[in-house]
Design a protein around this motif. Structure first.
Motif, PDB file in Angstrom:
ATOM      1  N   GLY A  64       8.273 -35.370  -1.474  1.00  0.00           N
ATOM      2  CA  GLY A  64       8.466 -34.035  -2.177  1.00  0.00           C
ATOM      3  C   GLY A  64       7.431 -32.955  -1.492  1.00  0.00           C
ATOM      4  N   PHE A  65       6.227 -33.481  -1.032  1.00  0.00           N
ATOM      5  CA  PHE A  65       5.509 -32.341  -0.558  1.00  0.00           C
ATOM      6  C   PHE A  65       5.812 -31.866   0.731  1.00  0.00           C
ATOM      7  CE2 PHE A  65       1.957 -31.150   2.056  1.00  0.00           C
ATOM      8  CZ  PHE A  65       1.161 -30.476   1.271  1.00  0.00           C
ATOM      9  N   ILE A  66       6.557 -32.886   1.655  1.00  0.00           N
ATOM     10  CA  ILE A  66       6.878 -32.213   2.824  1.00  0.00           C
ATOM     11  C   ILE A  66       8.357 -31.499   2.597  1.00  0.00           C
ATOM     12  CG2 ILE A  66       8.024 -32.952   5.100  1.00  0.00           C
ATOM     13  CD1 ILE A  66       6.451 -35.418   5.184  1.00  0.00           C
ATOM     14  N   GLY A  67       9.002 -31.763   1.735  1.00  0.00           N
ATOM     15  CA  GLY A  67      10.083 -31.117   1.176  1.00  0.00           C
ATOM     16  C   GLY A  67       9.786 -29.689   1.006  1.00  0.00           C
ATOM     17  N   GLY A  68       8.834 -29.675  -0.095  1.00  0.00           N
ATOM     18  CA  GLY A  68       8.571 -28.412  -0.718  1.00  0.00           C
ATOM     19  C   GLY A  68       7.961 -27.596   0.381  1.00  0.00           C
ATOM     20  N   ALA A  69       7.056 -28.181   0.956  1.00  0.00           N
ATOM     21  CA  ALA A  69       6.468 -26.999   2.214  1.00  0.00           C
ATOM     22  C   ALA A  69       7.469 -26.837   3.112  1.00  0.00           C
ATOM     23  CB  ALA A  69       5.399 -27.953   2.860  1.00  0.00           C
ATOM     24  N   LEU A  70       8.358 -27.306   3.561  1.00  0.00           N
ATOM     25  CA  LEU A  70       9.290 -26.971   4.450  1.00  0.00           C
ATOM     26  C   LEU A  70      10.343 -26.127   3.998  1.00  0.00           C
ATOM     27  CD1 LEU A  70      10.279 -28.145   7.341  1.00  0.00           C
ATOM     28  CD2 LEU A  70      11.940 -29.599   6.253  1.00  0.00           C
ATOM     29  N   ILE A  71      10.920 -26.194   2.717  1.00  0.00           N
ATOM     30  CA  ILE A  71      11.685 -25.062   2.196  1.00  0.00           C
ATOM     31  C   ILE A  71      10.845 -24.087   2.042  1.00  0.00           C
ATOM     32  CG2 ILE A  71      13.206 -24.546   0.092  1.00  0.00           C
ATOM     33  CD1 ILE A  71      13.473 -27.586  -0.335  1.00  0.00           C
ATOM     34  N   THR A  72       9.702 -23.970   1.414  1.00  0.00           N
ATOM     35  CA  THR A  72       8.996 -22.615   1.261  1.00  0.00           C
ATOM     36  C   THR A  72       8.649 -21.994   2.729  1.00  0.00           C
ATOM     37  OG1 THR A  72       7.949 -24.017  -0.467  1.00  0.00           O
ATOM     38  CG2 THR A  72       7.057 -21.938  -0.250  1.00  0.00           C
ATOM     39  N   ALA A  73       8.324 -22.888   3.674  1.00  0.00           N
ATOM     40  CA  ALA A  73       8.036 -22.271   4.818  1.00  0.00           C
ATOM     41  C   ALA A  73       9.208 -21.593   5.541  1.00  0.00           C
ATOM     42  CB  ALA A  73       7.457 -23.248   5.712  1.00  0.00           C
ATOM     43  N   ILE A  74      10.396 -22.237   5.430  1.00  0.00           N
ATOM     44  CA  ILE A  74      11.421 -21.464   5.869  1.00  0.00           C
ATOM     45  C   ILE A  74      11.849 -20.271   5.267  1.00  0.00           C
ATOM     46  CG2 ILE A  74      14.090 -21.742   6.293  1.00  0.00           C
ATOM     47  CD1 ILE A  74      13.413 -24.841   6.652  1.00  0.00           C
ATOM     48  N   LEU A  75      11.686 -20.346   4.117  1.00  0.00           N
ATOM     49  CA  LEU A  75      11.906 -19.198   2.942  1.00  0.00           C
ATOM     50  C   LEU A  75      11.005 -18.110   3.594  1.00  0.00           C
ATOM     51  CD1 LEU A  75      13.734 -18.366   0.614  1.00  0.00           C
ATOM     52  CD2 LEU A  75      11.546 -18.937  -0.656  1.00  0.00           C
ATOM     53  N   PHE A  76       9.550 -18.302   3.786  1.00  0.00           N
ATOM     54  CA  PHE A  76       8.875 -17.122   4.126  1.00  0.00           C
ATOM     55  C   PHE A  76       8.935 -16.742   5.543  1.00  0.00           C
ATOM     56  CE2 PHE A  76       6.468 -18.268   0.088  1.00  0.00           C
ATOM     57  CZ  PHE A  76       5.977 -16.970  -0.331  1.00  0.00           C
ATOM     58  N   SER A  77       9.290 -17.701   6.372  1.00  0.00           N
ATOM     59  CA  SER A  77       9.504 -17.211   7.971  1.00  0.00           C
ATOM     60  C   SER A  77      10.694 -16.584   7.750  1.00  0.00           C
ATOM     61  CB  SER A  77       9.857 -18.386   8.754  1.00  0.00           C
ATOM     62  OG  SER A  77      10.959 -19.121   8.283  1.00  0.00           O
ATOM     63  N   LEU A  78      11.642 -16.555   7.036  1.00  0.00           N
ATOM     64  CA  LEU A  78      12.692 -15.849   6.878  1.00  0.00           C
ATOM     65  C   LEU A  78      12.445 -14.300   6.486  1.00  0.00           C
ATOM     66  CD1 LEU A  78      15.844 -17.884   5.678  1.00  0.00           C
ATOM     67  CD2 LEU A  78      15.402 -17.020   8.117  1.00  0.00           C
ATOM     68  N   LEU A  79      11.341 -14.210   5.412  1.00  0.00           N
ATOM     69  CA  LEU A  79      11.024 -13.205   4.897  1.00  0.00           C
ATOM     70  C   LEU A  79      10.195 -12.405   6.030  1.00  0.00           C
ATOM     71  CD1 LEU A  79      10.391 -13.974   1.176  1.00  0.00           C
ATOM     72  CD2 LEU A  79      12.252 -12.373   2.060  1.00  0.00           C
ATOM     73  N   GLY A  80       9.778 -13.245   7.021  1.00  0.00           N
ATOM     74  CA  GLY A  80       8.942 -12.558   8.030  1.00  0.00           C
ATOM     75  C   GLY A  80       7.368 -12.504   7.786  1.00  0.00           C
ATOM     76  N   GLN A  81       6.929 -13.522   6.395  1.00  0.00           N
ATOM     77  CA  GLN A  81       5.640 -13.422   6.295  1.00  0.00           C
ATOM     78  C   GLN A  81       4.958 -14.732   6.957  1.00  0.00           C
ATOM     79  OE1 GLN A  81       4.166 -11.620   3.763  1.00  0.00           O
ATOM     80  NE2 GLN A  81       6.000 -10.222   4.174  1.00  0.00           N
ATOM     81  N   LEU A  82       5.621 -15.552   7.552  1.00  0.00           N
ATOM     82  CA  LEU A  82       5.030 -16.617   8.159  1.00  0.00           C
ATOM     83  C   LEU A  82       5.058 -16.703   9.796  1.00  0.00           C
ATOM     84  CD1 LEU A  82       3.428 -18.916   6.569  1.00  0.00           C
ATOM     85  CD2 LEU A  82       5.402 -20.389   6.871  1.00  0.00           C
ATOM     86  N   PRO A  83       4.473 -15.906  10.597  1.00  0.00           N
ATOM     87  CA  PRO A  83       4.794 -15.962  11.833  1.00  0.00           C
ATOM     88  C   PRO A  83       4.623 -17.001  12.651  1.00  0.00           C
ATOM     89  CG  PRO A  83       2.794 -14.836  11.555  1.00  0.00           C
ATOM     90  CD  PRO A  83       3.513 -15.196  10.153  1.00  0.00           C
ATOM     91  N   THR A  84       3.644 -18.073  11.985  1.00  0.00           N
ATOM     92  CA  THR A  84       3.535 -19.567  12.818  1.00  0.00           C
ATOM     93  C   THR A  84       4.576 -20.243  12.805  1.00  0.00           C
ATOM     94  OG1 THR A  84       2.320 -20.127  11.000  1.00  0.00           O
ATOM     95  CG2 THR A  84       0.929 -19.069  12.531  1.00  0.00           C
ATOM     96  N   PHE A  85       5.594 -20.108  11.724  1.00  0.00           N
ATOM     97  CA  PHE A  85       6.670 -21.200  11.801  1.00  0.00           C
ATOM     98  C   PHE A  85       7.746 -20.640  12.631  1.00  0.00           C
ATOM     99  CE2 PHE A  85      10.309 -22.691   9.662  1.00  0.00           C
ATOM    100  CZ  PHE A  85      10.078 -24.072   9.536  1.00  0.00           C
ATOM    101  N   PRO A  86       8.645 -21.441  13.071  1.00  0.00           N
ATOM    102  CA  PRO A  86       8.559 -22.918  13.168  1.00  0.00           C
ATOM    103  C   PRO A  86       8.297 -23.672  14.512  1.00  0.00           C
ATOM    104  CG  PRO A  86      10.894 -22.199  13.455  1.00  0.00           C
ATOM    105  CD  PRO A  86      10.037 -20.889  13.512  1.00  0.00           C
ATOM    106  N   TRP A  87       7.928 -24.836  14.350  1.00  0.00           N
ATOM    107  CA  TRP A  87       7.991 -25.745  15.554  1.00  0.00           C
ATOM    108  C   TRP A  87       7.125 -25.196  16.622  1.00  0.00           C
ATOM    109  CZ3 TRP A  87      10.065 -28.296  12.350  1.00  0.00           C
ATOM    110  CH2 TRP A  87      11.330 -28.176  11.634  1.00  0.00           C
ATOM    111  N   ILE A  88       5.688 -24.837  16.199  1.00  0.00           N
ATOM    112  CA  ILE A  88       4.598 -24.738  17.298  1.00  0.00           C
ATOM    113  C   ILE A  88       4.026 -25.938  17.475  1.00  0.00           C
ATOM    114  CG2 ILE A  88       2.681 -23.471  17.926  1.00  0.00           C
ATOM    115  CD1 ILE A  88       3.664 -21.104  15.891  1.00  0.00           C
TER     116      ILE A  88
END
Lengths: 151, 156
Positions: free
Chosen positions: B48-72
């Motif tokens: 659940g932790f990995i899933g929750g973090a993954l979904i939220t990270a994808i969401l925020f990177s789509l909103l342009g709030q998470l420049p470090t995501f994905p796959w560095i």
């Protein structure tokens, strides 16, 4: 609603990213939730301010340290008190517990985070931390084989 | 603005501490139960932790709030630049990750939970877990005072 580990895990993963994006718990990246690193930041901040040393810590904690571990301790205390789970007890020797804590944080910081942050980094796509998670699992397997099954 | 990380982590820490106490969430314990008695109850916390973090990270990177995501991969993910693993090459980084993972896994089983679980148990009044927490505090100072220079001199 029943509080299950699965739901709490989901919420924790969600909040780790919220902390990083909205509350700016960064740099370094993938730093929203980590027990070992945040303990390190808090301890080293106190030691640095008390004794004038310059022990390493994450850039985000340089001026005011992150307080995750304080929150978790108080939150668990409140939950235990409110639900009648609070009881002073020992599971095993306290000196052994102290030494285990000392060793665990050293191994955790060596790999760059506790199991929580390794999972967070894995969600970010860091393959190195996936290796870390796999070897935590192997370590758990070795531990259960040699410690629990023998005892 | 410097207060924002401290306040945010304190608030979420309080909520996570409460929920962690009610659910007994533990990542190492989840892996242990999975291996020992094939019980996935706690293991779902890790998934659940990995899933929750993954979904939220994808969401925020789509909103342009998470420049470090994905796959560095690797370098930028160590806790601080110049940390034991941070200033090393790829192979030494994998070596310290393997050693650290094995150490954390084995020692967490002997203690009875991962660091998160031990902070929660300390809040429940477990004196061994409180000793563990103080051990972690002392260990952090030891790590940066002596272990980091040692590891870097061995591996570089």
């Amino acid at each position: 609603m029943k509080i299950t580990p699965g739901k709490v895990g989901l919420f924790a993963g969600f909040s780790a990213i919220i902390l990083e994006t909205i509350f700016k718990v960064t740099p370094p990246p993938a730093y929203g939730l980590c027990i070992a690193c945040h303990t390190r930041d808090l301890t080293n901040w106190i030691v640095n301010n008390a004794f004038g040393t310059s022990l390493g810590m994450a850039p985000v904690s340089k001026i005011i340290p992150v307080l995750t571990v304080v929150g978790i301790f108080i939150g668990a205390l409140v939950a235990a008190k409110a639900n009648g789970d609070f009881k002073l007890r020992t599971t095993h020797n306290m000196v052994v517990g102290f030494i285990l804590g000392l060793l665990v944080i050293n191994f955790a910081l060596l790999m760059g985070g506790c199991p929580v942050r390794m999972a967070l980094r894995t969600a970010y796509g860091d393959m190195i931390s996936l290796i870390g998670l796999v070897f935590i699992a192997i370590g758990v397997y070795v531990g259960t084989e040699f410690y629990l099954k023998r005892a | 603005m410097n207060w924002l990380p401290a306040i945010g982590t304190l608030i979420f820490g309080l909520i996570l501490g409460y929920l962690g106490q009610r659910s007994a969430l533990c990542f190492c314990g989840g892996i242990r139960d999975m291996i020992l008695i094939k019980d996935s109850w706690l293991f779902k916390g890790l998934i659940g932790f990995i899933g929750g973090a993954l979904i939220t990270a994808i969401l925020f990177s789509l909103l342009g709030q998470l420049p470090t995501f994905p796959w560095i991969v690797t370098k930028g993910f160590t806790a601080i630049p110049g940390d034991a693993a941070g200033s090393l090459g790829l192979m030494p980084h994998i070596i310290v990750t393997v050693i650290g993972g094995l150490g954390v896994g084995i020692l967490s089983i002997i203690q009875g939970g991962c660091p998160f679980r031990n902070f929660v148990m300390a809040g429940e009044g477990n004196k061994t877990a409180i000793a563990y927490v103080f051990g972690m505090a002392v260990g952090a100072v030891i790590f940066h005072q002596w272990v980091t220079p040692l590891v870097q001199s061995i591996l570089s």
